[in-house]
Design a protein around this motif. Structure first.
Motif, mmCIF file in Angstrom:
data_model
loop_
_atom_site.group_PDB
_atom_site.id
_atom_site.type_symbol
_atom_site.label_atom_id
_atom_site.label_comp_id
_atom_site.label_asym_id
_atom_site.label_seq_id
_atom_site.Cartn_x
_atom_site.Cartn_y
_atom_site.Cartn_z
ATOM 1 N N ARG A 2 0.837 -1.214 0.000
ATOM 2 C CA ARG A 2 0.000 0.000 0.000
ATOM 3 C C ARG A 2 0.868 1.259 0.000
ATOM 4 N N ILE A 3 1.936 1.244 0.776
ATOM 5 C CA ILE A 3 2.827 2.408 0.832
ATOM 6 C C ILE A 3 3.513 2.609 -0.519
ATOM 7 N N ALA A 4 3.922 1.524 -1.158
ATOM 8 C CA ALA A 4 4.580 1.629 -2.465
ATOM 9 C C ALA A 4 3.653 2.230 -3.519
ATOM 10 N N GLU A 5 2.352 2.079 -3.326
ATOM 11 C CA GLU A 5 1.377 2.623 -4.287
ATOM 12 C C GLU A 5 1.089 4.107 -4.075
ATOM 13 N N LEU A 6 1.548 4.666 -2.965
ATOM 14 C CA LEU A 6 1.281 6.079 -2.678
ATOM 15 C C LEU A 6 2.072 6.965 -3.630
ATOM 16 N N PRO A 7 1.507 8.117 -3.959
ATOM 17 C CA PRO A 7 2.235 9.041 -4.838
ATOM 18 C C PRO A 7 3.508 9.545 -4.157
ATOM 19 N N ALA A 8 4.506 9.811 -4.971
ATOM 20 C CA ALA A 8 5.795 10.279 -4.446
ATOM 21 C C ALA A 8 6.044 11.711 -4.913
ATOM 22 N N GLY A 9 7.013 12.344 -4.291
ATOM 23 C CA GLY A 9 7.405 13.684 -4.688
ATOM 24 C C GLY A 9 6.771 14.745 -3.814
ATOM 25 N N PRO A 10 7.425 15.905 -3.749
ATOM 26 C CA PRO A 10 6.949 16.983 -2.877
ATOM 27 C C PRO A 10 5.561 17.502 -3.251
ATOM 28 N N GLU A 11 5.223 17.450 -4.537
ATOM 29 C CA GLU A 11 3.925 17.965 -4.967
ATOM 30 C C GLU A 11 2.772 17.053 -4.541
ATOM 31 N N ALA A 12 3.087 15.820 -4.152
ATOM 32 C CA ALA A 12 2.053 14.850 -3.777
ATOM 33 C C ALA A 12 2.000 14.612 -2.264
ATOM 34 N N GLU A 13 2.582 15.533 -1.498
ATOM 35 C CA GLU A 13 2.674 15.327 -0.042
ATOM 36 C C GLU A 13 1.301 15.146 0.608
ATOM 37 N N ASP A 14 0.337 15.989 0.256
ATOM 38 C CA ASP A 14 -0.999 15.870 0.856
ATOM 39 C C ASP A 14 -1.648 14.532 0.509
ATOM 40 N N ALA A 15 -1.529 14.133 -0.740
ATOM 41 C CA ALA A 15 -2.116 12.859 -1.167
ATOM 42 C C ALA A 15 -1.432 11.690 -0.463
ATOM 43 N N ARG A 16 -0.125 11.801 -0.276
ATOM 44 C CA ARG A 16 0.615 10.740 0.423
ATOM 45 C C ARG A 16 0.167 10.659 1.874
ATOM 46 N N LEU A 17 0.031 11.794 2.530
ATOM 47 C CA LEU A 17 -0.414 11.802 3.925
ATOM 48 C C LEU A 17 -1.828 11.230 4.051
ATOM 49 N N ARG A 18 -2.706 11.599 3.128
ATOM 50 C CA ARG A 18 -4.065 11.037 3.143
ATOM 51 C C ARG A 18 -4.023 9.531 2.929
ATOM 52 N N GLY A 19 -3.099 9.087 2.076
ATOM 53 C CA GLY A 19 -2.928 7.655 1.837
ATOM 54 C C GLY A 19 -2.468 6.929 3.094
ATOM 55 N N LEU A 20 -1.545 7.543 3.839
ATOM 56 C CA LEU A 20 -1.103 6.948 5.113
ATOM 57 C C LEU A 20 -2.269 6.856 6.091
ATOM 58 N N LEU A 21 -3.076 7.904 6.134
ATOM 59 C CA LEU A 21 -4.243 7.901 7.011
ATOM 60 C C LEU A 21 -5.218 6.794 6.586
ATOM 61 N N ASP A 22 -5.388 6.598 5.294
ATOM 62 C CA ASP A 22 -6.261 5.526 4.801
ATOM 63 C C ASP A 22 -5.737 4.146 5.221
ATOM 64 N N ILE A 23 -4.426 3.954 5.113
ATOM 65 C CA ILE A 23 -3.822 2.682 5.520
ATOM 66 C C ILE A 23 -4.033 2.461 7.014
ATOM 67 N N PHE A 24 -3.786 3.498 7.808
ATOM 68 C CA PHE A 24 -3.993 3.400 9.255
ATOM 69 C C PHE A 24 -5.449 3.061 9.567
ATOM 70 N N ASP A 25 -6.370 3.760 8.929
ATOM 71 C CA ASP A 25 -7.799 3.494 9.153
ATOM 72 C C ASP A 25 -8.163 2.066 8.763
ATOM 73 N N ASP A 26 -7.591 1.584 7.674
ATOM 74 C CA ASP A 26 -7.854 0.224 7.216
ATOM 75 C C ASP A 26 -7.360 -0.797 8.241
ATOM 76 N N LEU A 27 -6.138 -0.616 8.725
ATOM 77 C CA LEU A 27 -5.597 -1.533 9.740
ATOM 78 C C LEU A 27 -6.450 -1.521 11.004
ATOM 79 N N THR A 28 -6.875 -0.331 11.400
ATOM 80 C CA THR A 28 -7.707 -0.203 12.598
ATOM 81 C C THR A 28 -9.049 -0.892 12.394
ATOM 82 N N ALA A 29 -9.653 -0.688 11.237
ATOM 83 C CA ALA A 29 -10.952 -1.300 10.940
ATOM 84 C C ALA A 29 -10.862 -2.821 10.920
ATOM 85 N N LYS A 30 -9.717 -3.349 10.507
ATOM 86 C CA LYS A 30 -9.532 -4.802 10.455
ATOM 87 C C LYS A 30 -9.132 -5.372 11.818
#
Length: 104
Positions: free
Chosen positions: A41-69
């Motif tokens: 999941r982390i490898a699928e996150l966008p990279a680069g400084p311009e994608a920082e917000d999307a990457r952070l949201r992706g981390l939050l999604d992963i965390f939420d997914d782990l918590t939900a499971k």
């Protein structure tokens, strides 16, 4: 039975001398599968400084997914995969939650 013959193997009912080993292997397998899932999941996150917000949201999604499971320690797992301290991860997730809340 001679000295060189092994005793007839007995079926393992989960309570014999190997019961603890099975439990450890089961837990270990779950941890490996879950870690690989997070790595993917982390490898699928966008990279680069311009994608920082999307990457952070992706981390939050992963965390939420782990918590939900029902993962017992989602923060520890996610921080370990990222190679950062848990406190740093918490800061990133809080930032993502604020940013995500503002953009809704």
């Amino acid at each position: 039975m001679s000295k060189n013959q092994s005793p007839k193997p007995q079926p393992d009912d989960g309570f014999g001398p190997h019961a603890d080993e099975q439990e450890v292997h089961g837990v270990g397998a779950y941890q490996i599968v879950t870690r690989r899932y997070v790595e993917r999941r982390i490898a699928e996150l966008p990279a680069g400084p311009e994608a920082e917000d999307a990457r952070l949201r992706g981390l939050l999604d992963i965390f939420d997914d782990l918590t939900a499971k029902g993962h017992p320690e989602p923060l520890t797992l996610l921080a370990a995969v990222l190679g950062i301290p848990v406190d740093t991860l918490v800061t990133h997730l809080r930032s993502a939650a604020r940013s995500w809340g503002e953009s809704r």
